[in-house]
Motif scaffolding. Sequence first.
Motif, PDB file in Angstrom:
ATOM      1  N   ARG A 116      54.710 -32.702 -36.520  1.00 27.13           N
ATOM      2  CA  ARG A 116      53.549 -32.476 -37.142  1.00 27.13           C
ATOM      3  C   ARG A 116      52.427 -33.434 -36.751  1.00 27.13           C
ATOM      4  O   ARG A 116      51.251 -32.998 -36.410  1.00 27.13           O
ATOM      5  N   ALA A 159      49.768 -22.578 -36.678  1.00 27.65           N
ATOM      6  CA  ALA A 159      48.239 -21.700 -37.176  1.00 27.65           C
ATOM      7  C   ALA A 159      47.791 -22.835 -38.355  1.00 27.65           C
ATOM      8  O   ALA A 159      46.509 -22.984 -38.190  1.00 27.65           O
ATOM      9  N   GLU A 160      48.492 -23.521 -39.249  1.00 25.32           N
ATOM     10  CA  GLU A 160      47.897 -24.316 -40.062  1.00 25.32           C
ATOM     11  C   GLU A 160      47.139 -25.541 -39.343  1.00 25.32           C
ATOM     12  O   GLU A 160      46.497 -26.250 -40.088  1.00 25.32           O
ATOM     13  N   GLU A 187      53.787 -20.436 -38.468  1.00 22.64           N
ATOM     14  CA  GLU A 187      53.035 -21.224 -39.616  1.00 22.64           C
ATOM     15  C   GLU A 187      52.510 -22.364 -39.472  1.00 22.64           C
ATOM     16  O   GLU A 187      51.322 -22.569 -39.699  1.00 22.64           O
ATOM     17  N   GLU A 188      53.154 -23.360 -38.734  1.00 19.89           N
ATOM     18  CA  GLU A 188      52.861 -24.663 -38.583  1.00 19.89           C
ATOM     19  C   GLU A 188      51.740 -24.729 -37.765  1.00 19.89           C
ATOM     20  O   GLU A 188      50.674 -25.486 -37.827  1.00 19.89           O
ATOM     21  N   ARG A 239      49.156 -32.080 -34.803  1.00 21.56           N
ATOM     22  CA  ARG A 239      47.740 -32.530 -35.124  1.00 21.56           C
ATOM     23  C   ARG A 239      46.921 -33.264 -34.137  1.00 21.56           C
ATOM     24  O   ARG A 239      45.699 -33.135 -34.003  1.00 21.56           O
ATOM     25  N   ARG A 292      58.591 -20.219 -39.333  1.00 24.97           N
ATOM     26  CA  ARG A 292      58.026 -21.503 -39.861  1.00 24.97           C
ATOM     27  C   ARG A 292      57.096 -22.160 -38.800  1.00 24.97           C
ATOM     28  O   ARG A 292      55.872 -22.713 -38.825  1.00 24.97           O
ATOM     29  N   THR A 297      49.167 -14.896 -39.818  1.00 27.93           N
ATOM     30  CA  THR A 297      48.574 -16.176 -39.473  1.00 27.93           C
ATOM     31  C   THR A 297      47.179 -15.774 -38.708  1.00 27.93           C
ATOM     32  O   THR A 297      46.305 -16.817 -38.744  1.00 27.93           O
TER      33      THR A 297
END
Length: 282
Positions: A259, A24-25, A21-22, A263, A18, A60
């Motif tokens: 998160r 990459a997102e 994935e985070e 970002r 995960r 990813t």
Amino acid sequence: MHRLSYNANGLRNLTVERAVEEVAEAGYDGIELSLHPAHIDPFSFSDNEASVIRKALERTGIEACCLAAGADNLLSEERFEPSLVHPDAAGRARRVDLVKRSIRIADMLGIPLINFATGKRKPEVDPADARRWLVEGITEILDSTDSDVVLAMEPEPEFFLETNAAVAQLARELDSPRFALAQDLGHCRVVEEDYLASVERHLPITPVFQVEDIKGRTHYHEIPGDGDIDFVEFFRILRRGGYEGHVSVELYNHSDVYRHALRRSHEVLTAAAASAESSSED
């Protein structure tokens, strides 16, 4: 052109799959994987676990740029101990073994670099002895395998080697294509008199950067944008030097707001890099 990555030690509350994935997102190009019982336990890591990570990276489309092997409690409850400069030979051997395990894991995952550090010199240890033990340990690691994985040493405040210049001197002494400098921009800010000049001076032997923000010269990893580091000038230096490696955000102390940290860091650093590019073209 540099590539932007994120260190998974700030995502240790997630599974490693995960975490990939985070990252990459959030728009990153890569991830710096980290030895940690929650993600990669160097004493039990299996082929099946490696397969899960490789598939996540393939799915990813991001790169595992580095394996950080410096978590504080991998070998004992005493932080970062035993180190490569520990007074007990058996302790130093345990750290050497850990780095060797890191190389094997990096090979399993196709990771080109390992990030590690010297550890602290205890008061009873003579600096000359610490230096000799450090050289002996790294030489043993380099001689123990024909792997292409590069050992990238990170200077750390209050560690035996805490400046870029000190690691650069060690690199000249070792004279190996498999030993390099892993710069940490925040650490430079804390220990170097002119941190940006040091970044530029040592850029030719630096295959990876770790970054975080710093307030004043206090060693506490802040989210980029929350401190005093001049990221625009930092990216100007990378641009002038033709740096093409990864810039890896390290916010191990922000895992509870991962998160936001992911970002916000991407937003601030991407804007700074764009400003650096724009000003270079004027």
